[in-house]
Each structure stands twice: as structure tokens, then as C-alpha cells.
Design a protein around this motif. Structure first.
Motif, PDB file in Angstrom:
ATOM      1  N   ASP A 156      -3.918   8.324   4.695  1.00 19.66           N
ATOM      2  CA  ASP A 156      -4.906   7.676   5.557  1.00 19.66           C
ATOM      3  C   ASP A 156      -4.193   6.649   6.418  1.00 19.66           C
ATOM      4  O   ASP A 156      -3.898   5.533   5.986  1.00 19.66           O
ATOM      5  CB  ASP A 156      -5.986   7.006   4.707  1.00 19.66           C
ATOM      6  N   GLU A 157      -3.913   7.029   7.673  1.00 18.89           N
ATOM      7  CA  GLU A 157      -3.122   6.181   8.571  1.00 18.89           C
ATOM      8  C   GLU A 157      -3.817   4.857   8.873  1.00 18.89           C
ATOM      9  O   GLU A 157      -3.168   3.816   8.983  1.00 18.89           O
ATOM     10  CB  GLU A 157      -2.837   6.928   9.877  1.00 18.89           C
ATOM     11  N   PHE A 158      -5.125   4.889   9.016  1.00 18.62           N
ATOM     12  CA  PHE A 158      -5.854   3.677   9.362  1.00 18.62           C
ATOM     13  C   PHE A 158      -5.785   2.648   8.236  1.00 18.62           C
ATOM     14  O   PHE A 158      -5.451   1.486   8.458  1.00 18.62           O
ATOM     15  CB  PHE A 158      -7.304   4.019   9.682  1.00 18.62           C
ATOM     16  N   THR A 159      -6.089   3.106   7.016  1.00 22.49           N
ATOM     17  CA  THR A 159      -6.017   2.190   5.867  1.00 22.49           C
ATOM     18  C   THR A 159      -4.598   1.682   5.690  1.00 22.49           C
ATOM     19  O   THR A 159      -4.380   0.507   5.369  1.00 22.49           O
ATOM     20  CB  THR A 159      -6.512   2.884   4.591  1.00 22.49           C
ATOM     21  N   LYS A 160      -3.615   2.547   5.915  1.00 24.54           N
ATOM     22  CA  LYS A 160      -2.215   2.124   5.785  1.00 24.54           C
ATOM     23  C   LYS A 160      -1.862   1.057   6.819  1.00 24.54           C
ATOM     24  O   LYS A 160      -1.124   0.104   6.511  1.00 24.54           O
ATOM     25  CB  LYS A 160      -1.275   3.316   5.938  1.00 24.54           C
ATOM     26  N   SER A 161      -2.385   1.176   8.029  1.00 23.60           N
ATOM     27  CA  SER A 161      -2.100   0.168   9.070  1.00 23.60           C
ATOM     28  C   SER A 161      -2.671  -1.188   8.670  1.00 23.60           C
ATOM     29  O   SER A 161      -2.022  -2.227   8.856  1.00 23.60           O
ATOM     30  CB  SER A 161      -2.680   0.625  10.405  1.00 23.60           C
ATOM     31  N   LEU A 162      -3.886  -1.181   8.137  1.00 21.52           N
ATOM     32  CA  LEU A 162      -4.481  -2.430   7.633  1.00 21.52           C
ATOM     33  C   LEU A 162      -3.643  -2.984   6.483  1.00 21.52           C
ATOM     34  O   LEU A 162      -3.360  -4.192   6.416  1.00 21.52           O
ATOM     35  CB  LEU A 162      -5.911  -2.182   7.157  1.00 21.52           C
ATOM     36  N   TYR A 163      -3.258  -2.109   5.577  1.00 21.74           N
ATOM     37  CA  TYR A 163      -2.480  -2.511   4.404  1.00 21.74           C
ATOM     38  C   TYR A 163      -1.137  -3.104   4.826  1.00 21.74           C
ATOM     39  O   TYR A 163      -0.701  -4.131   4.284  1.00 21.74           O
ATOM     40  CB  TYR A 163      -2.278  -1.287   3.511  1.00 21.74           C
ATOM     41  N   ASP A 164      -0.483  -2.495   5.802  1.00 23.02           N
ATOM     42  CA  ASP A 164       0.826  -2.993   6.255  1.00 23.02           C
ATOM     43  C   ASP A 164       0.703  -4.392   6.854  1.00 23.02           C
ATOM     44  O   ASP A 164       1.585  -5.245   6.649  1.00 23.02           O
ATOM     45  CB  ASP A 164       1.429  -2.036   7.285  1.00 23.02           C
ATOM     46  N   ILE A 165      -0.385  -4.649   7.592  1.00 25.32           N
ATOM     47  CA  ILE A 165      -0.606  -5.995   8.123  1.00 25.32           C
ATOM     48  C   ILE A 165      -0.800  -6.979   6.982  1.00 25.32           C
ATOM     49  O   ILE A 165      -0.248  -8.092   6.994  1.00 25.32           O
ATOM     50  CB  ILE A 165      -1.825  -6.005   9.075  1.00 25.32           C
ATOM     51  N   TRP A 166      -1.591  -6.592   5.991  1.00 23.51           N
ATOM     52  CA  TRP A 166      -1.828  -7.455   4.827  1.00 23.51           C
ATOM     53  C   TRP A 166      -0.514  -7.821   4.140  1.00 23.51           C
ATOM     54  O   TRP A 166      -0.263  -8.991   3.827  1.00 23.51           O
ATOM     55  CB  TRP A 166      -2.777  -6.739   3.861  1.00 23.51           C
ATOM     56  N   VAL A 167       0.337  -6.824   3.903  1.00 21.60           N
ATOM     57  CA  VAL A 167       1.622  -7.073   3.232  1.00 21.60           C
ATOM     58  C   VAL A 167       2.515  -7.972   4.082  1.00 21.60           C
ATOM     59  O   VAL A 167       3.149  -8.907   3.585  1.00 21.60           O
ATOM     60  CB  VAL A 167       2.326  -5.737   2.911  1.00 21.60           C
ATOM     61  N   LYS A 168       2.546  -7.706   5.382  1.00 22.13           N
ATOM     62  CA  LYS A 168       3.393  -8.496   6.274  1.00 22.13           C
ATOM     63  C   LYS A 168       2.973  -9.963   6.282  1.00 22.13           C
ATOM     64  O   LYS A 168       3.804 -10.871   6.176  1.00 22.13           O
ATOM     65  CB  LYS A 168       3.347  -7.920   7.691  1.00 22.13           C
TER      66      LYS A 168
END
Length: 481
Positions: A100-112
Motif C-alpha cells: 500500500d503505497e499511500f500508507t507507506k508514504s504516511l508511515y515514512d513521514i512519521w518515521v522521518k
């Protein structure tokens, strides 16, 4: 199992002349009080039309309505704890992130942002827990989903009880008004925004509403702004798209988000919760800038991740609620509202869920990690989707949920441009309870239930989103059962 029926609040059908007369009055009432939307097919900024609504308030068991209201602060706190449990979010979402690219993009921002160091520990949640009545002898509520990006229609549905009371009086049934609960969702949701603003503690700061390029649901959005302007004239509100945020904001050396020379205290997302709202990298860069800032976000990105269907499914698994809530009576009450929720991961449980879905497709709904309505898969299409995804990692982006068949009630749905008068049709209703929570991982400052909404749709329709044109605004008529 055949679906049970609730009796309409007044006998149907209504005599033709009286029906035409009351519909004309109700439509005008709605238009004059902002129960309205812009027309997507013939868009004109200067024109609104009445939003789809149900003429008569729909019956809902009083005890179950009260249960949902009482549970909301408990659910607020549960989701707040979930959102602040990094290990749980990482473990729960790990398989979905691969497909799920969208959830991953949100997740990557959270981690960053987390790795850089959180600049604002306070989060604002304007939540909504949605329920359908389970079609059993006892008629108990079952949770459809928990929305962490979901104060939609809190404003307009605050006016629905007044509208329904007017209609009942016009039809000669003023005695029924006592069965309609007050709804103060608009003032309650706005108080959450202003409470967060006050916690930010900078008198010159502004509130930023993140909106779509074109706003069709304009009345619902603007009512929040008008309510805040009326109650707190000291607060300035800006409306910006993610693209405009990219172009017009900066971060200063204190990590404050600066707009027109003033720091932003609260960022309230009315857009940014589905992939189409990020057409380019500029929108993602704007989202990252906001998340890096000291502004209080509604929702914070961890709240948005906590609102995914994968998290909802994981919370229904044995022993998981107890990790967050202990083993007291509140935990039992929350577990009682869950329906069957199943992972589709590539493991023994996931394979078992696939087999169940293939065998009895009509009994289940396939749900992706999305807000906004219109994304779920129903009926025979569940079997087709599972057959297609059975050996693909794509299936991990979905959960399988037992389908809830609520009781039916007859009524009239009023839609703009439809032939008048409408026929009597079978309807089903979904109750949403709004909640506000503000806090950090260590402390909760505010936690309360603030109102409700009722969305009603044709009994044979799968989806029920009003903004998507599939449902209609309604108000509950509480009955003893």
C-alpha cells in the motif's frame, strides 16, 4: 437470516398532498439553514443545493444510542494509546506497507519526523466511531469502523434535529419531538480546535484548514470556521490546499510553521487522507513540512495511521485490547461492539480468512486502508477479488470483515433534482458518535464525546457516504426496545 424491521416514527405512506407540501417546506428549510452542498455535476461557486436527507427521523434503540455515547471517551483514549505505541503500529502495519503505497508514504513521514525529534508532542483528535445495528433479537450495535480523520458532517448534522422537529410539527406530530436527542457536534468539535489553539499558547498564532482544490461540501466546512469566528473572534483562520501550503509557508528556526508572517497553532485536515489528494511530490513535501512543525495537527500523522483498517482488525484479535486497556469491564464493553475482523496476511490466519471469504463471500466485506467511503468490496466481488489476490502480496493491504445486516425501516429520501414526491423505500442507518481528545503520550488534557450523526441509505446500497452521493443525512428517533 431475514432482516428485522423497525416501525417508522409515524404511519406511512403520507397522504400525497401533505407529503408534497412538507417536502417543499423541508427543502427550503434545509437550504436556508445550510443543510446543503455544491453540485458536483454542474459546479458553480455561487450555487448550492439541498444535501440528500431523510424526511422523517429514523428509529434507533435508546439503550444502544446511550451505550455508543458512553463508550466514545473510552474509545478516544484507546486510539490515543494505540497512536502513541510505536512498536504496535510498526508491527501491525508491516505487511500492509509492502503493498500500500499511500500508507507507506504516511508511515515514512512519521518515521522521518520521529527520528528527527518530535517538535510538537500534543495531538488533537476529532474522532468518530461508526455503528450499525446487528440484526438479532437483541439488536446490539456493532462497530463498522473508527475514523481518525472524520469530523465530516458534524456541522450539518447538528442542524438535523431542529429540521426534523420542524417536519414533525408540520405533519401534526409535535408529541414525538421528545424522542429526539440534542446534537451539539458543531460546537463540540470546534471547542476541540480552540482548546488546542489555547494549549499552543501564542496569541498571534493562526489556525490552518487544509482543504481540497474544489470544496463541494462547503457548508459543513465553513460552519466550523463561522462557529470559531463567532465564539473566538480573536482567532484568525486560513484555508489552504496542500499545494498552497508548499508555496506559501516556511519553517523558522524554532520549527514554527509560518503563514503570512504568523505562526500556525493548529492544522486541521479536511483534505490529505486519500491518494488522489497528493497528485505530485509538492503535496507530500507540504505534508512533511507541516508534520515537522510545532503546529498541533488534527490528525497527527500517528493518529491517521492508527485509523487504518489494519489497526482496527488487530485490536479485535485475542488479547490485544487487554494490552492497552487491562482486563476490566470497559475492555469487555469495547470487545462486545466488535464484529468479526480478519487479517489477510500470508500466514495460517490469513489463509483461513481467504477460505472463509471464498466460501461465503456474501457474508463479508473487503476493506482497504482508506478513509472517505466508496473503497470497500461487497458481495460476489469479494470472491472475485480474493481469487485475484490470493497469491499476491496485494491482499495484505485489505482486511476481511463480517458483514452487518441492520434492521430495515421505511421512509422517504429527498435528493436534489429527483422526481417528487419520492416513493416509500426500505432504508438502513449508520450511527456515528463524535469525540474530541487532546494530549501527549504522557498526558491527556481533554477527552469527551461531543455529538452524533446518522447516515441513512437505501437498504440494497452497499456504500453510504453522503459526500460520495450514496447516503442521506438523518437524525435518530430514540425508541425503547
Amino acid at each position: 437470516m431475514s432482516q428485522a424491521r423497525f416501525a417508522s416514527c409515524i404511519p406511512l405512506p403520507i397522504e400525497h398532498k401533505a407529503l408534497v407540501n412538507v417536502i417543499e417546506k423541508a427543502r427550503d428549510w434545509g437550504l436556508m439553514h445550510g443543510v446543503a452542498m455544491r453540485d458536483k455535476k454542474h459546479f458553480n461557486k455561487d450555487v448550492i443545493q439541498v444535501a440528500p436527507f431523510v424526511l422523517l427521523p429514523s428509529p434507533f434503540p435508546k439503550t444502544e444510542f446511550e451505550k455508543a455515547v458512553e463508550l466514545q471517551p473510552i474509545l478516544n483514549e484507546l486510539m490515543h494509546k494505540v497512536a502513541h505505541n510505536d512498536e504496535f503500529l510498526e508491527h501491525t502495519l508491516q505487511n500492509a506497507l509492502q503493498v500500500d503505497e499511500f500508507t507507506k508514504s504516511l508511515y515514512d513521514i512519521w518515521v522521518k519526523v520521529r527520528n528527527e525529534g518530535i517538535t510538537q508532542s500534543v495531538s488533537l483528535g476529532l474522532f468518530r466511531s461508526d455503528y450499525l445495528m446487528q440484526n438479532t433479537e437483541s439488536n446490539k450495535i456493532k462497530q463498522v469502523e473508527f475514523n481518525t480523520v472524520a469530523s465530516s458532517f458534524g456541522a450539518m448534522t447538528s442542524y438535523l434535529p431542529t429540521m426534523s422537529r420542524y417536519i414533525l410539527r408540520q405533519l401534526g406530530h409535535p408529541d414525538l419531538i421528545k424522542n429526539m436527542p440534542e446534537n451539539k457536534a458543531l460546537s463540540g468539535l470546534c471547542s476541540g480546535i480552540t482548546d488546542a489553539y489555547d494549549l499552543f499558547g501564542v496569541p498571534s498564532a493562526v489556525i490552518l484548514f487544509v482543504v481540497e482544490e474544489v470544496s463541494y461540501n462547503i457548508c459543513d466546512q465553513r460552519f466550523h470556521e463561522f462557529e470559531i469566528a463567532e465564539k473566538r473572534p480573536d482567532i484568525m483562520i486560513h484555508r489552504k490546499t496542500l499545494n498552497e501550503i508548499f508555496e506559501e509557508t516556511t519553517l523558522n528556526d524554532k520549527k514554527q510553521l509560518i503563514l503570512d508572517g504568523r505562526p500556525v497553532a493548529v492544522v486541521y485536515y479536511r483534505s490529505g487522507y486519500e491518494p488522489a489528494q497528493y497528485p505530485s511530490q509538492r503535496e507530500w513535501d507540504a505534508r512533511l513540512r507541516v508534520e515537522r512543525s510545532t503546529a498541533i495537527k488534527c490528525p497527527s500523522i500517528q493518529y491517521q495511521l492508527a485509523g487504518t483498517k489494519k489497526v482496527q482488525q488487530a485490536l479485535a484479535s485475542p488479547g490485544v485490547l487487554e494490552k492497552f486497556m487491562g482486563s476490566g469491564p470497559s475492555t469487555s464493553r469495547v470487545r462486545d461492539i466488535f464484529t468479526g475482523l480478519y487479517s489477510l496476511d500470508f500466514d495460517e490466519n490469513g489463509e483461513r480468512a481467504v477460505e472463509m471469504g471464498l466460501k461465503d463471500a456474501e457474508k463479508f466485506v473487503l476493506k482497504p486502508q482508506r478513509e472517505g467511503g466508496g473503497h470497500n468490496v461487497y458481495g460476489a466481488e469479494v470472491r472475485e477479488a480474493l481469487q485475484r489476490m490470493r497469491h499476491s502480496r496485494e491482499r495484505a493491504a485489505y482486511i476481511l470483515m463480517e458483514r452487518i445486516l441492520p434492521p430495515l425501516v421505511q421512509g422517504y429520501v429527498i435528493r436534489p433534482g429527483a422526481t417528487m414526491p419520492p416513493p416509500v423505500v426500505d432504508l438502513v442507518s449508520e450511527l456515528g458518535i463524535f469525540g474530541v481528545i487532546i494530549g501527549t503520550s504522557e498526558k491527556i488534557f481533554h477527552n469527551r464525546q461531543v455529538g452524533h450523526m446518522l447516515r441513512t441509505k437505501l437498504a440494497d446500497a452497499d456504500e453510504g457516504g453522503v459526500a460520495a452521493g450514496l447516503g442521506a443525512l438523518d437524525s435518530p428517533y430514540l425508541v425503547d426496545m
